[in-house]
Design a protein around this motif. Structure first.
Motif, PDB file in Angstrom:
ATOM      1  N   PRO A  28       0.823  -1.210   0.000  1.00 32.02           N
ATOM      2  CA  PRO A  28       0.000   0.000   0.000  1.00 32.02           C
ATOM      3  C   PRO A  28       0.857   1.260   0.000  1.00 32.02           C
ATOM      4  O   PRO A  28       1.936   1.305   0.593  1.00 32.02           O
ATOM      5  CB  PRO A  28      -0.809  -0.122   1.286  1.00 32.02           C
ATOM      6  N   LEU A  29       0.366   2.298  -0.653  1.00 30.99           N
ATOM      7  CA  LEU A  29       1.103   3.558  -0.705  1.00 30.99           C
ATOM      8  C   LEU A  29       1.289   4.163   0.682  1.00 30.99           C
ATOM      9  O   LEU A  29       2.356   4.681   0.999  1.00 30.99           O
ATOM     10  CB  LEU A  29       0.352   4.574  -1.584  1.00 30.99           C
ATOM     11  N   ALA A  30       0.253   4.113   1.511  1.00 29.22           N
ATOM     12  CA  ALA A  30       0.242   4.919   2.728  1.00 29.22           C
ATOM     13  C   ALA A  30       1.121   4.399   3.846  1.00 29.22           C
ATOM     14  O   ALA A  30       1.735   5.193   4.567  1.00 29.22           O
ATOM     15  CB  ALA A  30      -1.197   5.071   3.242  1.00 29.22           C
ATOM     16  N   ASN A  31       1.212   3.070   4.031  1.00 28.44           N
ATOM     17  CA  ASN A  31       1.934   2.574   5.202  1.00 28.44           C
ATOM     18  C   ASN A  31       3.096   1.651   4.875  1.00 28.44           C
ATOM     19  O   ASN A  31       3.616   0.974   5.760  1.00 28.44           O
ATOM     20  CB  ASN A  31       0.979   1.911   6.204  1.00 28.44           C
ATOM     21  N   SER A  32       3.537   1.622   3.624  1.00 28.69           N
ATOM     22  CA  SER A  32       4.778   0.925   3.291  1.00 28.69           C
ATOM     23  C   SER A  32       5.867   1.957   3.019  1.00 28.69           C
ATOM     24  O   SER A  32       5.579   3.073   2.560  1.00 28.69           O
ATOM     25  CB  SER A  32       4.592   0.045   2.051  1.00 28.69           C
ATOM     26  N   ALA A  33       7.105   1.592   3.295  1.00 28.82           N
ATOM     27  CA  ALA A  33       8.208   2.505   2.998  1.00 28.82           C
ATOM     28  C   ALA A  33       8.293   2.777   1.502  1.00 28.82           C
ATOM     29  O   ALA A  33       8.592   3.895   1.069  1.00 28.82           O
ATOM     30  CB  ALA A  33       9.520   1.922   3.517  1.00 28.82           C
ATOM     31  N   LEU A  34       8.021   1.769   0.680  1.00 29.04           N
ATOM     32  CA  LEU A  34       8.029   1.940  -0.773  1.00 29.04           C
ATOM     33  C   LEU A  34       7.065   3.032  -1.200  1.00 29.04           C
ATOM     34  O   LEU A  34       7.401   3.918  -2.005  1.00 29.04           O
ATOM     35  CB  LEU A  34       7.648   0.624  -1.462  1.00 29.04           C
ATOM     36  N   GLY A  35       5.843   2.960  -0.682  1.00 32.56           N
ATOM     37  CA  GLY A  35       4.835   3.946  -1.057  1.00 32.56           C
ATOM     38  C   GLY A  35       5.149   5.324  -0.551  1.00 32.56           C
ATOM     39  O   GLY A  35       4.946   6.339  -1.248  1.00 32.56           O
ATOM     40  N   ARG A  36       5.643   5.413   0.664  1.00 34.15           N
ATOM     41  CA  ARG A  36       5.959   6.714   1.248  1.00 34.15           C
ATOM     42  C   ARG A  36       7.103   7.395   0.506  1.00 34.15           C
ATOM     43  O   ARG A  36       7.072   8.614   0.284  1.00 34.15           O
ATOM     44  CB  ARG A  36       6.305   6.533   2.723  1.00 34.15           C
ATOM     45  N   ALA A  37       8.112   6.621   0.113  1.00 30.73           N
ATOM     46  CA  ALA A  37       9.214   7.188  -0.664  1.00 30.73           C
ATOM     47  C   ALA A  37       8.697   7.689  -2.008  1.00 30.73           C
ATOM     48  O   ALA A  37       9.086   8.766  -2.483  1.00 30.73           O
ATOM     49  CB  ALA A  37      10.314   6.149  -0.863  1.00 30.73           C
ATOM     50  N   TYR A  38       7.829   6.899  -2.636  1.00 31.83           N
ATOM     51  CA  TYR A  38       7.242   7.308  -3.905  1.00 31.83           C
ATOM     52  C   TYR A  38       6.520   8.643  -3.753  1.00 31.83           C
ATOM     53  O   TYR A  38       6.718   9.578  -4.543  1.00 31.83           O
ATOM     54  CB  TYR A  38       6.277   6.233  -4.401  1.00 31.83           C
ATOM     55  N   LEU A  39       5.660   8.736  -2.758  1.00 36.33           N
ATOM     56  CA  LEU A  39       4.884   9.960  -2.546  1.00 36.33           C
ATOM     57  C   LEU A  39       5.783  11.170  -2.311  1.00 36.33           C
ATOM     58  O   LEU A  39       5.488  12.275  -2.775  1.00 36.33           O
ATOM     59  CB  LEU A  39       3.935   9.770  -1.365  1.00 36.33           C
ATOM     60  N   SER A  40       6.886  10.956  -1.622  1.00 37.90           N
ATOM     61  CA  SER A  40       7.774  12.078  -1.298  1.00 37.90           C
ATOM     62  C   SER A  40       8.406  12.706  -2.529  1.00 37.90           C
ATOM     63  O   SER A  40       8.776  13.881  -2.512  1.00 37.90           O
ATOM     64  CB  SER A  40       8.881  11.615  -0.338  1.00 37.90           C
ATOM     65  N   ALA A  41       8.534  11.916  -3.599  1.00 36.93           N
ATOM     66  CA  ALA A  41       9.227  12.397  -4.798  1.00 36.93           C
ATOM     67  C   ALA A  41       8.278  12.994  -5.838  1.00 36.93           C
ATOM     68  O   ALA A  41       8.729  13.491  -6.869  1.00 36.93           O
ATOM     69  CB  ALA A  41      10.025  11.256  -5.432  1.00 36.93           C
ATOM     70  N   LEU A  42       6.980  12.957  -5.574  1.00 42.18           N
ATOM     71  CA  LEU A  42       6.014  13.507  -6.524  1.00 42.18           C
ATOM     72  C   LEU A  42       5.941  15.023  -6.417  1.00 42.18           C
ATOM     73  O   LEU A  42       6.182  15.601  -5.344  1.00 42.18           O
ATOM     74  CB  LEU A  42       4.620  12.940  -6.234  1.00 42.18           C
TER      75      LEU A  42
END
Length: 282
Positions: free
Chosen positions: A156-170
């Motif tokens: 999930p975007l919201a509570n995985s490190a993968l998703g959080r990193a993705y969101l930070s770069a948008l």
């Protein structure tokens, strides 16, 4: 891969409503794809009733969609009567997609070397809807405990490190739009998810990496860094494993710098770049 706690599946109509773009979609195709997305590592075999319940699509329509997908090889009959599995047609499409990703070839040697040297699972992911989907996965040959994730697994975007990193770069506007969509889709549970996500995004923008400490898988800690491809697509690299092996201190001091170096190497090889951290003033 998803559990009840972190299940991010939703119907095609809900996804379209969140995006606000229903007028541009073909409902029959949208429903067919929503049927395929019901299948996962935890739910490899489903029946008509299961699919109807998960998608919200009426049972008669589900019957016709399944029959169509069976005829096209996207589904196949399971050994149990009136139950179905993903078919070879899906595998063929997946191979074409994965084969077109030059980034995997650039990433894998460094990812596998890191996995062996630090004993971590190392993943590369891109966004698909409201989840991150793994396009490369490297694990050490021996590991005490690791997340059971592989190519095609989702987070999930919201509570995985993968998703959080993705969101930070948008870009900010795109990030806010996605967060608004997640707020609608996650409903009452959002208030418990949002604070950790917000903190992690802020940290990633300041430091270039962010963490998920047992927030996606309870026994797994991980760290992720984002990088951006030549066409502007944001991707995330992730490293981690058993929480008792990969403490927060070890993630910050050992894995985060290593992942950052790998991201720089991949970005250089494919003509992309790694976002520059913006430390808080003072």
């Amino acid at each position: 891969m998803s559990t009840d706690k972190n299940d991010t599946s939703f119907s095609a109509s809900e996804a379209a409503d969140a995006r606000g773009d229903r007028s541009d979609t073909v409902s029959a195709l949208e429903r067919g794809i929503s049927v395929l997305r019901c299948f996962s590592e935890e739910r490899p075999v489903l029946g008509h009733a299961d699919i109807a319940r998960m998608t919200g699509i009426p049972r008669p329509t589900v019957n016709r969609l399944v029959a169509t997908l069976l005829s096209m090889g996207m589904l196949k009959a399971a050994q149990v009567a009136d139950r179905f599995m993903l078919g070879p047609g899906v595998v063929s499409l997946s191979r074409v997609f994965l084969g077109s990703l030059d980034v995997r070839a650039a990433a894998r040697p460094s990812m596998q070397a890191m996995a062996e040297e630090v004993g971590a699972s190392v993943y590369l992911a891109i966004r698909d809807g409201m989840e991150m989907v793994l396009i490369e996965a490297c694990r050490p040959r021996s590991s005490m405990l690791s997340a059971r994730l592989d190519v095609g697994s989702r987070a999930p975007l919201a509570n995985s490190a993968l998703g959080r990193a993705y969101l930070s770069a948008l870009p900010e506007a795109q990030r806010n739009q996605l967060i608004d969509s997640m707020r609608l889709l996650r409903g009452p549970e959002w208030d418990g998810i949002a604070p950790g996500m917000t903190r992690a995004i802020g940290e990633a923008r300041r430091l270039g990496y962010c963490l998920s400490l047992g927030e996606f898988h309870r026994e797994i800690n991980s760290v992720s860094v984002p990088f951006i491809g030549p066409d502007g697509e944001v991707m995330s690299l992730n490293g981690g494993g058993a929480a008792f092996v990969f403490s927060e201190e070890r993630l910050r001091n050992e894995l985060a710098p290593r992942l950052h170096d790998i991201a720089l190497t991949i970005a250089r090889d494919i003509g992309g770049h790694v976002p520059t951290p913006t430390p808080s003033p003072g």
